[in-house]
Design an enzyme around this catalytic site. Structure first.
Site, short mmCIF file in Angstrom:
data_model
loop_
_atom_site.label_atom_id
_atom_site.label_comp_id
_atom_site.label_asym_id
_atom_site.label_seq_id
_atom_site.Cartn_x
_atom_site.Cartn_y
_atom_site.Cartn_z
N GLU A 173 0.85 -1.18 0.00
CA GLU A 173 0.00 0.00 0.00
C GLU A 173 0.90 1.25 0.00
O GLU A 173 1.94 1.27 0.64
CB GLU A 173 -0.87 0.00 1.25
CG GLU A 173 -1.84 1.17 1.34
CD GLU A 173 -2.66 1.17 2.62
OE1 GLU A 173 -3.74 1.78 2.63
OE2 GLU A 173 -2.21 0.56 3.62
N LYS A 187 -10.44 0.53 -1.23
CA LYS A 187 -10.35 0.28 0.21
C LYS A 187 -11.58 0.84 0.91
O LYS A 187 -11.94 2.00 0.75
CB LYS A 187 -9.08 0.94 0.76
CG LYS A 187 -8.82 0.68 2.24
CD LYS A 187 -7.52 1.34 2.67
CE LYS A 187 -7.23 1.11 4.15
NZ LYS A 187 -5.96 1.77 4.56
N CYS A 210 -4.87 -3.35 4.12
CA CYS A 210 -4.45 -2.87 5.43
C CYS A 210 -5.57 -2.94 6.48
O CYS A 210 -5.91 -4.02 6.95
CB CYS A 210 -3.88 -1.47 5.30
SG CYS A 210 -2.77 -1.00 6.66
#
Length: 455
Positions: free
Chosen positions: A80, A179, A212
């Protein structure tokens, strides 16, 4: 009727080819990248300066991709923020973003770069994949225009998304993921209106992807594994390590074991922010991992995994996490109970005052039981057994506990942030036991339970 025959035959042919080249195992790679960051500024750079910075990072990523392909890797995951970093306001990041289409458009940017708006980052990533015959996973930024007809449209007339992309070994865009669970401080990006569950098929299994902070929440992480039955999860991350049980290598390894999937984690490398910890994990333990808080070097990991881990003889049996805990009698109370904070959560602790023994510590309805024997302890060390059952509310809100949920992640962390693959096992009654005795000083032994059902 006749018009549909070529399509049907083509579909059958594609499926038969996929089955013919299907593999029982594959070679995976992850690259931990020390990102070249832009100068900190609230003002946006020129498009040329933004592309120049991204090309510097992609030069490094391309070297890692070539080396992974040389070592036989079929897929590589990069981190990321790996292409442009994270020091941005909403306005400052805009020159780094591209319009990333839905993969249904069937597009190979490397061979058809002018089909859509200029997209030099997508073109270059596509060519890296195509020229090296490897799947490439990268994290970048997507922009989507909107107007007043959309009541959610931001005032600047565009959505900006933290985005993962996957290009197959021919360079075709096969996956795009926005995300969903943004970490605090990611104000340069918008939340998608709905969580996305992105999967794609390969000759070496079914893959899912998220980013994440997503790992700590039900959507999309649990849905991909429980409902969509992916074999392998791809995980670009910029993970900041938090001891004692949220360092990258221990939690990601534990998540792979707890969820029963392969997990490919590529972390950003920045020791000033405690960012390090990448790995290639299987349900029965780590295949390769990297943790380095001493230098700012990037690092490539390559390892072999089962394409369909649920079919592997090494696949761990199902665990009833409450079985032992609900039937064991509470061990003798300890007069050394006290409370303390770990990552802002108030635990109930009891101290291990003897060289061996049996202890229980409880908080609310959660009781943790420990049978132990110490090989040795320094005078300046204290070992404790602790329990926390409640709502974590710092960087996000999520419930922690253990025995009332099926989602429990077992961790053993040695001194130096080292894992202990093969040295412990989880029994089907929910006990975590040492198989051979610890080979290094222990930092933590943890059963990290997520009460997704209570969120």
């Amino acid at each position: 009727m006749l018009a549909f025959r070529p399509l049907a035959q083509g579909t059958l042919f594609a499926l038969s080819v996929l089955q013919a080249v299907a593999r029982d195992s594959f070679t995976a790679a992850v690259y931990e990248h020390s990102v070249i960051l832009p100068a900190h500024s609230d003002e946006p750079p020129s498009p040329g300066d933004a592309l120049a910075l991204m090309n510097k990072n992609m030069d490094i990523l391309e070297g890692a991709i070539k080396e992974a392909a040389r070592q036989g890797a079929h897929i590589i995951v990069t981190p990321e923020d790996g292409i442009y970093g994270w020091r941005f306001t909403r306005e400052a990041i805009y020159p780094y973003l591209e319009d990333i289409p839905d993969p249904e458009v069937n597009w190979i940017p490397c061979t058809d770069p002018k089909r859509f708006a200029p997209a030099p980052v997508q073109e270059r990533l596509s060519c890296m994949a195509r020229n090296n015959s490897i799947y490439v996973v990268a994290n970048t930024g997507d922009k989507k225009l909107c107007n007043s007809s959309d009541p959610s449209c931001p005032s600047d007339g565009r959505y900006q998304y933290n985005t993962d992309v996957v290009f197959d070994s021919e360079g075709k865009l096969v996956a795009r993921y926005h995300k969903y669970n943004l970490f605090r401080g990611e104000t340069q990006f918008n939340f998608p209106k709905e969580p996305e569950t992105v999967t794609f098929e390969t000759p070496f299994g079914k893959f899912g992807i998220f980013t994440c902070f997503d790992i700590l929440f039900h959507d999309p992480a649990v849905v991909l594994v429980r409902d969509l039955q992916v074999d392998t999860v791809l995980f670009p991350t910029a993970w900041m390590n938090v001891l004692p049980f949220l360092t990258a290598v221990e939690f990601h390894s534990a998540w792979a074991m707890g969820m029963g999937v392969n997990f490919l984690s590529a972390d950003t490398h920045n020791i000033n922010l405690a960012m390090t910890g990448s790995g290639i994990y299987a349900p029965d333990g780590a295949r390769a991992y990297y943790y380095n808080m001493k230098t700012e070097d990037g690092h490539l990991l390559v390892a072999e995994l089962s394409s369909h881990p649920r079919l592997s003889p090494a696949y761990p049996p199902a665990v009833n996490w409450s079985l032992y805990a609900s039937c064991v009698k509470r061990f003798s109370p300890n007069n050394h109970d006290f409370s303390g904070l770990i990552f802002h959560d108030r635990f109930t602790f009891t101290e291990l005052t003897k060289s061996e023994g049996n202890l229980t510590v409880c908080q609310k309805d959660l009781c943790c039981h420990l049978s132990y024997k110490m090989a040795g302890k320094r005078e300046d060390e204290v070992y404790v057994l602790g329990a926390f059952d409640g709502l974590h509310v710092v960087e996000g809100q999520y419930y922690l506990g253990t025995f009332g949920t099926n989602y429990v992640f077992p961790e053993v962390l040695y001194s130096g942030v080292q894992l202990a693959p093969g040295e412990f096992e989880v029994l089907n009654d929910g006990r975590l036991i040492s198989k051979i005795g610890p080979t290094k000083p222990i930092v933590t032994v943890t059963l990290f339970g997520r009460w997704y059902e209570k969120d």
